[in-house]
Design a protein around this motif. Structure first.
Motif, short mmCIF file in Angstrom:
data_model
loop_
_atom_site.label_atom_id
_atom_site.label_comp_id
_atom_site.label_asym_id
_atom_site.label_seq_id
_atom_site.Cartn_x
_atom_site.Cartn_y
_atom_site.Cartn_z
N PRO A 1 33.68 36.04 20.41
CA PRO A 1 32.84 35.66 21.55
C PRO A 1 33.68 35.48 22.81
N ASN A 2 33.18 36.01 23.92
CA ASN A 2 33.94 35.96 25.17
C ASN A 2 32.99 36.12 26.34
N SER A 3 33.52 36.14 27.54
CA SER A 3 32.70 36.20 28.75
C SER A 3 32.08 37.57 28.99
N GLY A 4 32.52 38.59 28.25
CA GLY A 4 32.04 39.95 28.51
C GLY A 4 32.92 40.71 29.47
N TRP A 5 34.00 40.08 29.94
CA TRP A 5 34.94 40.72 30.85
C TRP A 5 36.29 40.87 30.17
N ASP A 6 36.86 42.07 30.28
CA ASP A 6 38.22 42.31 29.79
C ASP A 6 39.21 42.04 30.92
N HIS A 7 40.32 41.43 30.57
CA HIS A 7 41.44 41.36 31.49
C HIS A 7 42.27 42.63 31.27
N LYS A 8 42.35 43.45 32.30
CA LYS A 8 43.14 44.67 32.25
C LYS A 8 44.50 44.33 32.88
N LEU A 9 45.51 44.29 32.06
CA LEU A 9 46.85 43.93 32.51
C LEU A 9 47.77 45.12 32.33
N TRP A 10 48.59 45.39 33.33
CA TRP A 10 49.50 46.52 33.28
C TRP A 10 50.90 46.07 33.66
N ALA A 11 51.88 46.83 33.22
CA ALA A 11 53.26 46.56 33.61
C ALA A 11 53.95 47.89 33.90
N VAL A 12 54.73 47.88 34.97
CA VAL A 12 55.54 49.04 35.34
C VAL A 12 56.95 48.53 35.63
N GLY A 13 57.88 48.86 34.74
CA GLY A 13 59.25 48.43 34.96
C GLY A 13 59.40 46.93 35.11
N GLY A 14 58.60 46.17 34.39
CA GLY A 14 58.70 44.72 34.44
C GLY A 14 57.78 44.04 35.43
N ARG A 15 57.17 44.79 36.35
CA ARG A 15 56.22 44.20 37.29
C ARG A 15 54.82 44.26 36.69
N VAL A 16 54.12 43.14 36.74
CA VAL A 16 52.80 43.02 36.10
C VAL A 16 51.70 43.11 37.16
N PHE A 17 50.62 43.80 36.80
CA PHE A 17 49.43 43.93 37.64
C PHE A 17 48.22 43.49 36.81
N ALA A 18 47.16 43.06 37.49
CA ALA A 18 46.01 42.52 36.75
C ALA A 18 44.70 42.89 37.44
N ALA A 19 43.65 42.99 36.62
CA ALA A 19 42.30 43.24 37.12
C ALA A 19 41.31 42.78 36.07
N LEU A 20 40.05 42.70 36.47
CA LEU A 20 38.96 42.38 35.56
C LEU A 20 38.01 43.58 35.49
N ARG A 21 37.51 43.85 34.30
CA ARG A 21 36.51 44.91 34.15
C ARG A 21 35.59 44.53 33.00
N ARG A 22 34.30 44.78 33.18
CA ARG A 22 33.37 44.51 32.09
C ARG A 22 33.79 45.26 30.84
N SER A 23 33.61 44.62 29.71
CA SER A 23 33.97 45.23 28.45
C SER A 23 33.20 46.54 28.25
N GLU A 24 33.86 47.51 27.63
CA GLU A 24 33.15 48.76 27.32
C GLU A 24 32.07 48.55 26.28
N LEU A 25 32.04 47.38 25.66
CA LEU A 25 30.97 47.04 24.73
C LEU A 25 29.75 46.46 25.44
N SER A 26 29.88 46.20 26.75
CA SER A 26 28.79 45.60 27.51
C SER A 26 27.62 46.56 27.65
N PRO A 27 26.37 46.09 27.48
CA PRO A 27 25.20 46.97 27.67
C PRO A 27 25.12 47.53 29.08
N GLN A 28 25.69 46.82 30.06
CA GLN A 28 25.64 47.30 31.44
C GLN A 28 26.70 48.35 31.75
#
Length: 271
Positions: free
Chosen positions: A165-192
Motif C-alpha cells: 500500500p502506498n500513495s500511488g506515486w513512484d519516486h523516480k530517482l536517478w544517479a549520474v556519476g554520483g549526482r542524484v536527481f529526483a522526480a515524482l510520477r504516478r505508478s504505472e499500476l495507477s488506473p489514471q
C-alpha cells in the motif's frame, strides 16, 4: 577525447544534450547502432570511452568485446545485463541488505496461474522476469485477473512481489556519476496512467533516500542508473526496480553530469 555512444537513438534528449556539450568543448562524439549490424572492426582504434545506452543482446555483445580490448564502457556489460534480470536483481539486493521488495520467480505465467491457489496472500504485482520495452507489469487482485494475463503471456517467466500500500506515486530517482536527481510520477499500476513527471528537489526526499540511491550504485556497480522507490509510510523506502542507463528526461544538470562522467572515464583510461 573521443566518446562513442552505443545506441540506436543518438538523438535521445539526454544523449544529444551531452554530446552537444562535449563537441562544444572540442571533443569528438560518434555513435554505434548494434541493431544495424554496427560493430568494431578488428583493427579500428577504440574511442576513449563508450556510453552503453542500449540493452539488446547485440549491444551487450559489442560492449563485452570493447571491454575485452580494454576500453571503458559505462555502464559495464555485466552490470547492464544484471539489471535486465529481475530475479538476479532481487537476489543481489537481498544479499546487500537493501530494502528491496521480496521477489518470487515463476518460470511460466501460464503454469503458475493454473496451479492450485496462486494468490493466497492478497494483491501482488506481476512483472516479466526479463526487463525490456513493453514488458509485463500488472497488479493482480484475484485469480480471474491472473488467468486473463496468463492467456496473453502464457510462456512468460515472471517475478511476483506483494503489493505494498502506498500513495500511488513512484519516486523516480536517478544517479549520474554520483549526482542524484529526483522526480515524482504516478505508478504505472495507477488506473489514471502515469501522467506527467513532476520535478522533486532532493531536499524534499525522506531522510536517507539520497544515500540509499548512491549505495545501490555501489552494490550494482552502476554509474548511470535509475531507482524506483515507493514510500510505504513515514518515509520508509521500498525499492521495486533498478534500471541501467535510463532516459533521465527533463532533469537540469543531467547532461552536464553525463558529459563530465564520460570525460572522467576517458581521462582515467588515457592516464
Amino acid at each position: 577525447m573521443r566518446i562513442c555512444l552505443i545506441t540506436p537513438e543518438p538523438d535521445h534528449p539526454l544523449l544529444a544534450a551531452a554530446a552537444g556539450l562535449l563537441r562544444a568543448a572540442g571533443h569528438g562524439v560518434d555513435s554505434l547502432d548494434p541493431g544495424a549490424g554496427a560493430g568494431l572492426p578488428a583493427q579500428a582504434s577504440p574511442a576513449d570511452a563508450y556510453l552503453l545506452k542500449s540493452r539488446t543482446p547485440q549491444a551487450l555483445a559489442l560492449a563485452r568485446e570493447l571491454e575485452r580490448r580494454g576500453a571503458p564502457v559505462v555502464n559495464s556489460a555485466a552490470a547492464t545485463a544484471l539489471c535486465q534480470d529481475r530475479t538476479a536483481m532481487a537476489e543481489l539486493a537481498a544479499r546487500a541488505g537493501l530494502p528491496f521488495a521480496a521477489t518470487r520467480t515463476h518460470d511460466s505465467l501460464g503454469v503458475w496461474a493454473a496451479s492450485g491457489d496462486p494468490l493466497p496472500g492478497g494483491p501482488v504485482v506481476v512483472k516479466s522476469r526479463h526487463s525490456r520495452r513493453h514488458d509485463l507489469v500488472a497488479r493482480v487482485d484475484d485469480a480471474a485477473r491472473l488467468r486473463e494475463l496468463a492467456v496473453r503471456w502464457p510462456q512468460e517467466p515472471v517475478v511476483v512481489q506483494d503489493f505494498a500500500p502506498n500513495s500511488g506515486w513512484d519516486h523516480k530517482l536517478w544517479a549520474v556519476g554520483g549526482r542524484v536527481f529526483a522526480a515524482l510520477r504516478r505508478s504505472e499500476l495507477s488506473p489514471q496512467g502515469r501522467g506527467a513527471t513532476l520535478p522533486l528537489a532532493l531536499a524534499e526526499l525522506p531522510h536517507g533516500w539520497e544515500e540509499l540511491v548512491r549505495r545501490i550504485g555501489d552494490v550494482f556497480a552502476l554509474d548511470v542508473y535509475g531507482v524506483d522507490v515507493i514510500d510505504t509510510g513515514d518515509g520508509a523506502p521500498l525499492v521495486v526496480d533498478v534500471n541501467a542507463f535510463p532516459g533521465i528526461r527533463g532533469q537540469d544538470g543531467a547532461a552536464e553530469s553525463l558529459a563530465g562522467l564520460a570525460l572522467a572515464r576517458a581521462a582515467a583510461h588515457r592516464g
